[in-house]
Structure formats: C-alpha cells, structure tokens
Enzyme design. Structure first.
Site, PDB file in Angstrom:
ATOM      1  N   ARG A  80       0.814  -1.205   0.000  1.00 61.65           N
ATOM      2  CA  ARG A  80       0.000   0.000   0.000  1.00 61.65           C
ATOM      3  C   ARG A  80       0.860   1.274   0.000  1.00 61.65           C
ATOM      4  O   ARG A  80       1.848   1.355  -0.733  1.00 61.65           O
ATOM      5  CB  ARG A  80      -1.010  -0.045   1.156  1.00 61.65           C
ATOM      6  N   ASP A  85      -3.230  12.084   8.745  1.00 60.21           N
ATOM      7  CA  ASP A  85      -4.545  11.822   8.160  1.00 60.21           C
ATOM      8  C   ASP A  85      -5.324  13.129   8.249  1.00 60.21           C
ATOM      9  O   ASP A  85      -5.187  13.862   9.223  1.00 60.21           O
ATOM     10  CB  ASP A  85      -5.294  10.726   8.938  1.00 60.21           C
ATOM     11  N   TYR A 100      -9.075   6.473  16.657  1.00 59.43           N
ATOM     12  CA  TYR A 100      -8.183   6.667  15.519  1.00 59.43           C
ATOM     13  C   TYR A 100      -7.921   8.155  15.298  1.00 59.43           C
ATOM     14  O   TYR A 100      -6.764   8.574  15.136  1.00 59.43           O
ATOM     15  CB  TYR A 100      -8.781   6.044  14.259  1.00 59.43           C
TER      16      TYR A 100
END
Length: 250
Positions: free
Chosen positions: A20, A146, A159
């Site tokens: 990935r 993120d 998360y």
C-alpha cells in the site's frame, strides 16, 4: 549486517512499507537514489518480494526488517538494525498505522492501546531512538498523518485522537529537534479504500462528491509529497494535506 557501500547515497527507513502507501513511498525514494529499509510486521512475502525487486534494480540498495512496533524490544531492534545496515540514516518515514472503527459503546482499553501504540507511541520512540544518527546527517522525519486528525470521522474517535496526537508530535518535535533534524507530516485524504473493497459503496461515492477535485487520489500522490518534504531543506513543522481539497468541505 553492514552491507556493501559502493557510494554514499541517502538511507531511508519507512515503517509499514511492504504494501500500500508505504510500498509506494519506498519505491519513490528508491527511484530517487535512496537506499531503503522496508519494515514489516506480518507481510513477509510482500516485503521480501519488494526488497528483491529493488535490489534487482540496484544491488544492495534495499533490506527488509521485521518488527512489531508495539513491542519495545522489537522497536529498539528495528532502530539499531537499521543503522547497522549502512551505518547512517537520513530519513525516517513513520507510515505504519492501524485503522478501524471504535464506537464509544463498544470500544475497549485494548482498542485504545492498539491504536495509540501503533499511531503515536511507536513513531515517537522510533524518533527518539534514531535522533542521533538523523541529527548527524541533517536528516528529517516525515509522519504520515490523516486529514481526520483535524476533523472527526464518525465512530473512529480513537483513531482520530491518535492521528491528532501524531500531528501535534510533528510540530513539537520540529521545534525540539531543530536545527539538526526537520520534522514534517503528510495527511492523506481519500487515497486507498480498505483492503478487499472492489467497488465503491454508497458511503465512498458520497465522500468523493465532497472532494473538490472529484476523484480519489493515488499512493503516488502521497509519495510525491514525501519526496517534496524530504528535499525541502527550509521546511519544518508543516503538515501537507494531500486530499483533493477535501478539508475545504469537511
């Protein structure tokens, strides 16, 4: 395990780089002339295949190391073995991460530890262990964060919290480790769907409608941002969102 050194190209350690995003980052760095350390935990076959393919392109330019990042001894082993490979380190990419939903009704202390240890604790202590070799080569650290470190994702509170902590760690260490080490971050948006998704769900289609560029990004987009930051000697403490403009509409 000190490998042959026909020249003195830069060395990069990329955690979670068997598959990935991590694999794409490793390929881009290798193409740019880096020798790369491919870290993996369970993806041994993929890690060894990637390492072999890179070494076919340029002999003794890649090595694979297995380590469980939530195990302090293995984390320290990863750091020390990385330096033994070529005697130096120029770039640490903290890419390895865990991602899964943790609704408040069902989340457990085990979920807390799993997400915080992989997404915050491991990058922090790996940065600590590798601080001296990085500083001796004016190196840099790039954390893969993120866009949900800035805004919450429903049912993923742990998360999001872990990535928010990683974002603050990026800025804090940029200040603390200056001037010898630069620390920056890349925050991906919609780049890769979870493994096994072969078609767009209603959720994914609705999410893409909120992306101004109206498309999903690619792993290469993240790798290019990492390369940019690795080569930008006057940038530190910055986090680049690679999200097609998604954060404009969150």
């Amino acid at each position: 395990m000190h490998l042959d050194k026909p020249s003195d190209p830069p060395v990069a350690l990329i955690t979670g780089s068997a598959v990935r995003l991590g694999a794409e980052i490793a390929k881009h760095l290798h193409h740019a002339g880096y020798r790369v350390v491919i870290h993996y935990r369970s993806q041994q076959e993929a890690a060894l295949a990637l390492t072999a393919s890179l070494n076919e392109l340029r002999p003794t330019s890649a090595v694979a190391i297995c380590a469980a990042l939530d195990n302090p001894d293995e984390l320290h082993h990863l750091a020390s073995t990385t330096i033994k490979c070529w005697g130096k380190l120029d770039l640490l990419v903290n890419n390895a991460s865990r991602f899964y939903p943790t609704p408040i009704e069902t989340s457990t202390p085990s979920d807390w530890h799993a997400l915080m240890e992989s997404n915050v604790k491991a990058p922090y202590f790996l940065s600590q262990y590798l601080k001296e070799p990085l500083a001796s080569h004016a190196g840099n650290i790039i954390n893969i964060i993120d866009i949900y470190s800035q805004r919450p994702l429903e049912n993923h509170s742990l998360y999001c919290m872990s990535k928010a902590a990683l974002a603050m760690m990026t800025q804090s260490l940029a200040q603390e480790l200056a001037p010898n080490i630069r620390v920056n971050g890349v925050s991906p948006g919609a780049i890769l769907w979870p493994s096994g998704d072969n078609h767009l769900t209603d959720y994914q289609e609705n999410l893409l409608k909120k992306v101004p560029l109206q498309r999903c990004g690619t792993p290469a987009d993240i790798a290019k941002a990492v390369m940019f930051l690795a080569q930008s000697d006057y940038i530190t403490g910055q986090i680049i969102s690679v999200d097609g403009g998604r954060t404009l509409t969150i």
